[in-house]
Design a protein around this motif. Structure first.
Motif, PDB file in Angstrom:
ATOM      1  N   GLY A 112       0.771  -1.018  -0.252  1.00  0.00           N
ATOM      2  CA  GLY A 112       0.097   0.086   0.163  1.00  0.00           C
ATOM      3  C   GLY A 112       0.512   0.667   0.068  1.00  0.00           C
ATOM      4  N   LEU A 113       2.749   1.073  -0.391  1.00  0.00           N
ATOM      5  CA  LEU A 113       2.945   2.164  -0.537  1.00  0.00           C
ATOM      6  C   LEU A 113       3.400   2.931  -1.708  1.00  0.00           C
ATOM      7  CD1 LEU A 113       5.787   0.766   1.649  1.00  0.00           C
ATOM      8  CD2 LEU A 113       4.013   2.363   2.340  1.00  0.00           C
ATOM      9  N   PHE A 114       1.897   3.591  -2.275  1.00  0.00           N
ATOM     10  CA  PHE A 114       1.388   3.504  -3.569  1.00  0.00           C
ATOM     11  C   PHE A 114       2.822   4.797  -4.261  1.00  0.00           C
ATOM     12  CE2 PHE A 114      -2.473   2.524  -1.887  1.00  0.00           C
ATOM     13  CZ  PHE A 114      -2.560   1.007  -2.091  1.00  0.00           C
ATOM     14  N   THR A 115       2.802   5.780  -3.567  1.00  0.00           N
ATOM     15  CA  THR A 115       3.984   7.000  -3.765  1.00  0.00           C
ATOM     16  C   THR A 115       5.605   6.299  -4.547  1.00  0.00           C
ATOM     17  OG1 THR A 115       2.445   8.671  -2.965  1.00  0.00           O
ATOM     18  CG2 THR A 115       4.423   9.330  -3.559  1.00  0.00           C
ATOM     19  N   ALA A 116       5.488   5.577  -3.371  1.00  0.00           N
ATOM     20  CA  ALA A 116       6.625   4.759  -3.087  1.00  0.00           C
ATOM     21  C   ALA A 116       6.791   4.244  -4.378  1.00  0.00           C
ATOM     22  CB  ALA A 116       7.126   4.510  -1.875  1.00  0.00           C
ATOM     23  N   ALA A 117       6.021   3.140  -5.086  1.00  0.00           N
ATOM     24  CA  ALA A 117       6.209   2.396  -5.907  1.00  0.00           C
ATOM     25  C   ALA A 117       6.296   3.281  -7.354  1.00  0.00           C
ATOM     26  CB  ALA A 117       4.576   1.746  -6.046  1.00  0.00           C
ATOM     27  N   ARG A 185       4.347  17.462  -2.732  1.00  0.00           N
ATOM     28  CA  ARG A 185       3.259  17.344  -2.525  1.00  0.00           C
ATOM     29  C   ARG A 185       2.204  16.350  -3.073  1.00  0.00           C
ATOM     30  NH1 ARG A 185       1.021  23.338  -0.055  1.00  0.00           N
ATOM     31  NH2 ARG A 185       3.171  23.526   0.863  1.00  0.00           N
ATOM     32  N   LYS A 186       3.343  15.806  -4.279  1.00  0.00           N
ATOM     33  CA  LYS A 186       2.457  14.681  -5.234  1.00  0.00           C
ATOM     34  C   LYS A 186       2.298  13.166  -4.549  1.00  0.00           C
ATOM     35  CE  LYS A 186       0.694  13.193  -8.855  1.00  0.00           C
ATOM     36  NZ  LYS A 186      -1.221  13.300  -8.802  1.00  0.00           N
ATOM     37  N   THR A 187       1.060  12.870  -4.618  1.00  0.00           N
ATOM     38  CA  THR A 187       1.202  11.555  -3.769  1.00  0.00           C
ATOM     39  C   THR A 187       0.390  11.174  -5.048  1.00  0.00           C
ATOM     40  OG1 THR A 187      -0.272  11.573  -2.283  1.00  0.00           O
ATOM     41  CG2 THR A 187       1.054  11.789  -1.766  1.00  0.00           C
ATOM     42  N   LEU A 188       0.432   9.293  -4.527  1.00  0.00           N
ATOM     43  CA  LEU A 188      -0.252   8.579  -5.461  1.00  0.00           C
ATOM     44  C   LEU A 188      -1.695   7.539  -4.878  1.00  0.00           C
ATOM     45  CD1 LEU A 188       3.048   7.067  -8.569  1.00  0.00           C
ATOM     46  CD2 LEU A 188       1.027   8.778  -8.581  1.00  0.00           C
ATOM     47  N   SER A 189      -2.227   7.352  -5.736  1.00  0.00           N
ATOM     48  CA  SER A 189      -3.278   6.458  -4.752  1.00  0.00           C
ATOM     49  C   SER A 189      -3.194   5.221  -6.153  1.00  0.00           C
ATOM     50  CB  SER A 189      -4.753   6.828  -5.279  1.00  0.00           C
ATOM     51  OG  SER A 189      -5.009   6.966  -6.576  1.00  0.00           O
ATOM     52  N   LEU A 190      -3.896   4.138  -5.281  1.00  0.00           N
ATOM     53  CA  LEU A 190      -3.792   2.644  -5.845  1.00  0.00           C
ATOM     54  C   LEU A 190      -4.082   2.835  -7.006  1.00  0.00           C
ATOM     55  CD1 LEU A 190      -4.241  -0.312  -5.213  1.00  0.00           C
ATOM     56  CD2 LEU A 190      -6.379  -0.052  -4.850  1.00  0.00           C
ATOM     57  N   THR A 191      -5.133   3.475  -7.920  1.00  0.00           N
ATOM     58  CA  THR A 191      -5.326   4.226  -9.269  1.00  0.00           C
ATOM     59  C   THR A 191      -4.569   4.413  -9.604  1.00  0.00           C
ATOM     60  OG1 THR A 191      -8.360   3.933  -8.605  1.00  0.00           O
ATOM     61  CG2 THR A 191      -7.236   4.523 -10.473  1.00  0.00           C
ATOM     62  N   ASP A 192      -3.764   5.404  -9.316  1.00  0.00           N
ATOM     63  CA  ASP A 192      -2.440   5.927 -10.148  1.00  0.00           C
ATOM     64  C   ASP A 192      -1.125   4.803 -10.220  1.00  0.00           C
ATOM     65  OD1 ASP A 192      -3.654   8.783 -10.624  1.00  0.00           O
ATOM     66  OD2 ASP A 192      -2.857   9.350  -8.355  1.00  0.00           O
ATOM     67  N   ALA A 193      -1.088   3.711  -8.827  1.00  0.00           N
ATOM     68  CA  ALA A 193       0.320   2.939  -8.605  1.00  0.00           C
ATOM     69  C   ALA A 193      -0.218   2.117  -9.619  1.00  0.00           C
ATOM     70  CB  ALA A 193       0.913   3.011  -7.509  1.00  0.00           C
ATOM     71  N   THR A 194      -1.131   1.518  -9.493  1.00  0.00           N
ATOM     72  CA  THR A 194      -1.628   0.240 -10.565  1.00  0.00           C
ATOM     73  C   THR A 194      -1.219   1.583 -12.256  1.00  0.00           C
ATOM     74  OG1 THR A 194      -3.261  -0.428  -8.655  1.00  0.00           O
ATOM     75  CG2 THR A 194      -3.651  -1.423 -11.038  1.00  0.00           C
ATOM     76  N   ARG A 195      -2.188   2.302 -12.679  1.00  0.00           N
ATOM     77  CA  ARG A 195      -1.764   2.381 -14.111  1.00  0.00           C
ATOM     78  C   ARG A 195      -0.353   2.459 -14.124  1.00  0.00           C
ATOM     79  NH1 ARG A 195      -1.302   7.598 -15.805  1.00  0.00           N
ATOM     80  NH2 ARG A 195      -1.910   7.977 -18.074  1.00  0.00           N
ATOM     81  N   LEU A 196       0.167   2.880 -13.670  1.00  0.00           N
ATOM     82  CA  LEU A 196       1.918   3.687 -13.822  1.00  0.00           C
ATOM     83  C   LEU A 196       2.545   1.884 -14.134  1.00  0.00           C
ATOM     84  CD1 LEU A 196       4.095   5.436 -14.692  1.00  0.00           C
ATOM     85  CD2 LEU A 196       4.392   5.710 -12.172  1.00  0.00           C
ATOM     86  N   PHE A 197       2.167   1.573 -12.825  1.00  0.00           N
ATOM     87  CA  PHE A 197       3.079  -0.313 -12.690  1.00  0.00           C
ATOM     88  C   PHE A 197       2.495  -1.138 -14.912  1.00  0.00           C
ATOM     89  CE2 PHE A 197       2.482  -4.270 -11.974  1.00  0.00           C
ATOM     90  CZ  PHE A 197       3.912  -4.889 -11.336  1.00  0.00           C
ATOM     91  N   HIS A 198       1.003  -0.616 -14.753  1.00  0.00           N
ATOM     92  CA  HIS A 198       0.961  -1.604 -16.417  1.00  0.00           C
ATOM     93  C   HIS A 198       1.295  -0.747 -17.255  1.00  0.00           C
ATOM     94  CE1 HIS A 198      -1.720  -4.226 -14.375  1.00  0.00           C
ATOM     95  NE2 HIS A 198      -2.566  -3.964 -13.906  1.00  0.00           N
ATOM     96  N   LEU A 199       1.760   0.686 -17.454  1.00  0.00           N
ATOM     97  CA  LEU A 199       2.516   1.159 -18.085  1.00  0.00           C
ATOM     98  C   LEU A 199       3.563   0.777 -18.017  1.00  0.00           C
ATOM     99  CD1 LEU A 199       0.929   4.978 -18.145  1.00  0.00           C
ATOM    100  CD2 LEU A 199       0.988   3.134 -20.037  1.00  0.00           C
ATOM    101  N   ALA A 200       4.067   1.345 -17.224  1.00  0.00           N
ATOM    102  CA  ALA A 200       5.687   0.862 -17.147  1.00  0.00           C
ATOM    103  C   ALA A 200       6.086  -0.207 -17.785  1.00  0.00           C
ATOM    104  CB  ALA A 200       6.483   1.181 -15.130  1.00  0.00           C
ATOM    105  N   THR A 201       5.190  -1.515 -16.922  1.00  0.00           N
ATOM    106  CA  THR A 201       5.424  -2.966 -17.809  1.00  0.00           C
ATOM    107  C   THR A 201       5.342  -3.013 -19.310  1.00  0.00           C
ATOM    108  OG1 THR A 201       4.527  -3.964 -15.648  1.00  0.00           O
ATOM    109  CG2 THR A 201       4.238  -5.384 -17.503  1.00  0.00           C
ATOM    110  N   GLY A 202       4.515  -1.943 -19.906  1.00  0.00           N
ATOM    111  CA  GLY A 202       4.445  -2.373 -21.378  1.00  0.00           C
ATOM    112  C   GLY A 202       5.661  -2.063 -21.592  1.00  0.00           C
ATOM    113  N   ALA A 203       6.006  -0.541 -21.070  1.00  0.00           N
ATOM    114  CA  ALA A 203       7.634   0.250 -21.963  1.00  0.00           C
ATOM    115  C   ALA A 203       8.858  -1.332 -21.506  1.00  0.00           C
ATOM    116  CB  ALA A 203       7.783   1.838 -21.261  1.00  0.00           C
ATOM    117  N   ILE A 204       8.630  -1.007 -20.667  1.00  0.00           N
ATOM    118  CA  ILE A 204       9.796  -2.129 -20.321  1.00  0.00           C
ATOM    119  C   ILE A 204       9.957  -3.345 -21.516  1.00  0.00           C
ATOM    120  CG2 ILE A 204      11.672  -3.650 -19.192  1.00  0.00           C
ATOM    121  CD1 ILE A 204      10.322  -1.482 -16.957  1.00  0.00           C
ATOM    122  N   ILE A 205       8.456  -3.620 -21.162  1.00  0.00           N
ATOM    123  CA  ILE A 205       8.534  -4.977 -22.515  1.00  0.00           C
ATOM    124  C   ILE A 205       9.092  -5.163 -23.702  1.00  0.00           C
ATOM    125  CG2 ILE A 205       7.183  -6.886 -23.923  1.00  0.00           C
ATOM    126  CD1 ILE A 205       6.113  -6.706 -20.663  1.00  0.00           C
TER     127      ILE A 205
END
Length: 247
Positions: A112-117, A185-205
């Motif tokens: 649940g540490l979404f900004t750190a993620a 002051r920018k923090t990420l929510s679960l939705t933000d972190a999930t979106r970025l997780f999938h974007l980063a995964t796609g970019a890396i692949i």
């Protein structure tokens, strides 16, 4: 462990006495309506009571926690082995920094540490991006920014250039996610972190597959990674030189 072993031993004892025949085999012809002996049951209950008291005492001084499931992710895989998000052929190409940060991103997302993620996902993407740039002869300096690197990648020419869709994903990560993460002051929510997780995964692949494709073509002799020095170019064949300049 001693309390657990004692309880298991008591259960084994009841099974052998109540449910095995004289030869030690399971007695399928037993009268199942007959309850087990009260003595055996009381012994098991006593062992379980001791176990409960021991666990209660240990939990008072032990860090215990319950991790809720994050979307559809398997919690154990996300926290312990997030790198398995990638296919084996992609994992084999990732550098040490990319692997480390992506694993840490999975842990942060799971806990649940979404900004750190978000920070770790940006770092993992950037680590692969460095290899991606070098593959297309784009210099990566300490002062280079995502903006300058993406501009250089977009300006590449030749027989094989970076895929525009890959650059588009990287630009989206830069503009919408990475740049915002730089603000305190920018923090990420679960939705933000999930979106970025999938974007980063796609970019890396996408970057990894392009790197492999160019390296494989170079190994087969169909692609020259570095142009030969001007002195080695044929002087009597102006037509090929002109065609190269048009590319």
């Amino acid at each position: 462990m001693g309390n657990i072993k004692a309880a298991l031993d008591q259960l084994d004892f009841i099974e052998k006495i109540e449910y095995h025949d004289k030869e030690g085999n399971f007695d399928f012809d037993k009268d199942w309506s007959k309850p087990a002996s009260s003595f055996g049951i009381s012994q098991v209950q006593e062992s379980l009571t001791k176990l409960e008291h021991t666990l209660a005492a240990e939990f008072e001084k032990t860090a215990t926690y319950l991790v809720s499931k994050t979307n559809s992710f398997d919690t154990e895989t996300l926290i312990e082995r997030a790198i398995e998000t990638f296919p084996p052929e992609v994992r084999a190409e990732l550098n040490e920094m990319a692997c480390y940060d992506f694993k840490e991103a999975g842990k942060c997302l799971g806990f649940g540490l979404f900004t750190a993620a978000g920070f770790h996902l940006a770092r993992a993407t950037e680590a692969v991006m460095a290899d991606y740039c070098r593959t297309f002869d784009v210099e990566v300096t300490k002062k280079a920014t995502w903006g300058t690197l993406l501009a250089a990648l977009s300006a590449c020419t030749g027989d094989m250039v970076p895929d525009k869709s890959t650059i588009s994903i990287l630009e989206q990560i830069k503009n919408v996610d990475r740049n915002d993460l730089m603000h305190p002051r920018k923090t990420l929510s679960l939705t933000d972190a999930t979106r970025l997780f999938h974007l980063a995964t796609g970019a890396i692949i996408a970057m990894t597959l392009e790197i492999r494709s160019k390296v494989e073509k170079a190994a087969q002799g169909t692609l020259v990674l570095e142009a030969p020095p001007p002195a080695l170019l044929p002087q009597s064949s102006p037509q090929p030189v002109k065609a190269a300049s048009q590319q």
